[in-house]
Design a protein around this motif. Structure first.
Motif, short mmCIF file in Angstrom:
data_model
loop_
_atom_site.label_atom_id
_atom_site.label_comp_id
_atom_site.label_asym_id
_atom_site.label_seq_id
_atom_site.Cartn_x
_atom_site.Cartn_y
_atom_site.Cartn_z
N ARG A 1 0.83 -1.21 0.00
CA ARG A 1 0.00 0.00 0.00
C ARG A 1 0.86 1.26 0.00
NH1 ARG A 1 -3.75 -0.27 5.19
NH2 ARG A 1 -4.21 -2.33 4.37
N ASN A 2 0.24 2.38 -0.30
CA ASN A 2 0.92 3.68 -0.28
C ASN A 2 2.15 3.75 -1.18
OD1 ASN A 2 0.00 3.26 2.98
ND2 ASN A 2 -0.65 5.14 1.97
N ALA A 3 2.00 3.26 -2.42
CA ALA A 3 3.11 3.38 -3.37
C ALA A 3 3.48 4.85 -3.52
CB ALA A 3 2.70 2.80 -4.72
N LYS A 4 4.76 5.15 -3.52
CA LYS A 4 5.20 6.55 -3.66
C LYS A 4 4.97 7.06 -5.09
CE LYS A 4 8.05 7.30 0.24
NZ LYS A 4 8.89 8.34 0.83
N ASP A 5 4.67 8.34 -5.20
CA ASP A 5 4.43 8.95 -6.51
C ASP A 5 5.60 8.74 -7.47
OD1 ASP A 5 2.01 9.79 -5.61
OD2 ASP A 5 2.63 11.86 -5.22
N GLU A 6 6.81 8.82 -6.93
CA GLU A 6 8.01 8.66 -7.76
C GLU A 6 8.04 7.29 -8.43
OE1 GLU A 6 7.82 9.78 -4.65
OE2 GLU A 6 9.55 11.03 -4.11
N LEU A 7 7.51 6.29 -7.72
CA LEU A 7 7.49 4.92 -8.24
C LEU A 7 6.38 4.79 -9.29
CD1 LEU A 7 8.69 2.05 -7.97
CD2 LEU A 7 6.92 1.58 -6.28
N ILE A 8 5.20 5.33 -8.98
CA ILE A 8 4.06 5.29 -9.92
C ILE A 8 4.45 5.97 -11.23
CG2 ILE A 8 1.74 6.25 -10.31
CD1 ILE A 8 1.17 5.59 -7.33
N GLU A 9 5.19 7.04 -11.08
CA GLU A 9 5.66 7.83 -12.23
C GLU A 9 6.42 6.97 -13.26
OE1 GLU A 9 6.17 11.12 -14.54
OE2 GLU A 9 5.01 11.06 -12.67
N ILE A 10 7.30 6.11 -12.77
CA ILE A 10 8.14 5.33 -13.70
C ILE A 10 7.55 3.96 -14.05
CG2 ILE A 10 10.29 6.49 -12.97
CD1 ILE A 10 10.90 3.77 -11.42
N ALA A 11 6.41 3.59 -13.42
CA ALA A 11 5.85 2.26 -13.66
C ALA A 11 5.13 2.17 -15.00
CB ALA A 11 4.89 1.90 -12.53
N ASP A 12 5.06 0.94 -15.56
CA ASP A 12 4.32 0.70 -16.80
C ASP A 12 2.86 0.38 -16.50
OD1 ASP A 12 6.55 0.65 -18.81
OD2 ASP A 12 7.26 -0.88 -17.41
N LEU A 13 2.63 -0.28 -15.40
CA LEU A 13 1.28 -0.73 -15.04
C LEU A 13 1.09 -0.57 -13.54
CD1 LEU A 13 -1.38 -2.31 -15.56
CD2 LEU A 13 -0.05 -4.42 -15.38
N VAL A 14 0.07 0.18 -13.16
CA VAL A 14 -0.21 0.38 -11.73
C VAL A 14 -1.66 0.01 -11.48
CG1 VAL A 14 -0.28 2.03 -9.82
CG2 VAL A 14 1.43 2.30 -11.63
N THR A 15 -1.88 -0.90 -10.56
CA THR A 15 -3.24 -1.27 -10.20
C THR A 15 -3.46 -0.99 -8.73
OG1 THR A 15 -3.25 -3.03 -11.86
CG2 THR A 15 -4.98 -3.09 -10.21
N GLU A 16 -4.59 -0.36 -8.43
CA GLU A 16 -4.92 -0.08 -7.04
C GLU A 16 -6.02 -1.04 -6.59
OE1 GLU A 16 -6.56 3.81 -6.15
OE2 GLU A 16 -5.63 3.71 -4.17
N MET A 17 -5.77 -1.75 -5.51
CA MET A 17 -6.77 -2.66 -4.96
C MET A 17 -7.50 -1.93 -3.83
SD MET A 17 -4.45 -4.55 -6.61
CE MET A 17 -4.21 -6.13 -7.44
N THR A 18 -8.81 -1.80 -3.98
CA THR A 18 -9.61 -1.09 -2.99
C THR A 18 -10.54 -2.07 -2.29
OG1 THR A 18 -9.60 0.76 -4.52
CG2 THR A 18 -11.11 0.91 -2.67
N GLU A 19 -10.57 -1.96 -0.98
CA GLU A 19 -11.44 -2.86 -0.21
C GLU A 19 -12.84 -2.29 -0.19
OE1 GLU A 19 -9.91 -4.06 3.69
OE2 GLU A 19 -11.82 -3.34 4.44
N ILE A 20 -13.79 -3.06 -0.70
CA ILE A 20 -15.18 -2.61 -0.68
C ILE A 20 -15.90 -3.22 0.52
CG2 ILE A 20 -17.37 -2.68 -1.94
CD1 ILE A 20 -15.95 -2.42 -4.48
N LYS A 21 -15.54 -4.45 0.83
CA LYS A 21 -16.23 -5.18 1.90
C LYS A 21 -15.26 -6.22 2.44
CE LYS A 21 -20.76 -7.36 2.39
NZ LYS A 21 -21.93 -7.85 1.66
#
Lengths: 202, 202
Positions: B167-187
């Protein structure tokens, strides 16, 4: 490896196994089969389910899979699952899907057959976990009656884990689920023109 | 199985393998090692990565894993990975973590050691995929310098897939990534008092 090293290795391995077993036993009375839904537009819905299948197989559990739509279960998955003979059953009913308006009757028949298979796996006490991969897409297009699916999942055997994947999960399904995770795409390489990759997309 | 059935089975299997190989070769010139990030507060980040690891192993690829924090890689995963001897290396550096304020120096040392191992796996051409499980948590607590990590990942071998979870991937890492997926807990069933389940949480 000397005999003493081998002994130490074995003792360590057994200790770990004991810790794992004790932990399982400690939670035994609280166990409950979960209904898990992976939805959202992002990647990882089926892949996370696939990870759960392997975790279960590693734990010696038996797993049934129904693939409602031809999708992510390709060569890599199949070859990996072959390492667990007798523990896993895969029904790739999705092969019958055409997603062609002219062939809707054939698609409906394929969906009905896949659902019949799903019900059988859920009812079969020899399976600990059942993955209904891409069931959500069949529900979204009303290829299967949501009321009937919800009724069957609500009345699943208490100790059975059922995982449902696919975007656009219906509210009725979310309502009865124990765990719902939404995968959201933040960034995707396909946009940048990179092709499907071995080990990533297939 | 009669001899003729065996022949037919083999022919079918070989045909499938050929289709898979042809598909791999067809995309070969376009292949690029991806930097993939699984983040968000929901479940499935490491599990989806684990699914990708199995898909890669099924494809005959070699995978290196560095577990930065003791986490989801438990008995089930280990036992399942044992089915692929020689194809996978796991470094569970997270065992050294204490998350104890008094022992921060020890945690820093554990993070540094894990990162050193990660760099070695990324640089080693015999590995096709490297999973840096829970690296994000080390970056979040500044146990590792983000600039150094970003620099190393930006300069990874072009054909290597690297997966970073937590969790809490840093922006600098997201910036250079090819694929970013966020897993959100609904239930989540833990809220309803259901305990950790074999095949689900471990």
């Amino acid at each position: 490896m000397t005999e003493a090293e081998r002994d130490a290795y074995h003792a360590e391995k057994m200790k770990k196994k004991k810790v794992a077993r004790d932990r399982i036993l400690a939670t035994k009375t609280e166990e409950k089969g979960l209904l898990i839904v992976h939805t959202g537009k992002g990647k990882g819905k089926s892949t996370a389910a696939f990870g759960m299948v392997f975790r279960a197989l590693g734990n010696g559990m038996r797993v049934g899979v129904v693939q409602f739509v031809k999708g992510v279960w390709n060569t890599g998955e199949r070859d990996a699952l072959d390492k667990f003979p007798g523990q896993v059953t895969i029904n790739a009913m999705g092969e019958g899907f055409t997603w062609d308006v002219a062939d809707r009757q054939r698609d409906l028949a394929a969906a009905a057959k896949a659902w019949e298979q799903a019900r059988a796996l859920i009812a079969d006490p020899s399976y600990d976990m059942v993955l209904l991969d891409e069931l959500n897409i069949c529900l979204r297009y009303d290829y299967l009656p949501i009321a009937e699916v919800v009724e069957a999942l609500k009345n699943k055997p208490a100790d059975k884990h059922v995982i449902v994947t696919g975007r656009n999960a219906k509210d009725e399904l979310i309502e009865i689920a124990d765990l719902v995770t939404e995968m959201t795409e933040i960034k995707h390489h396909f946009r940048a023109g990179v092709k499907a990759q071995k080990g990533i997309e297939f």
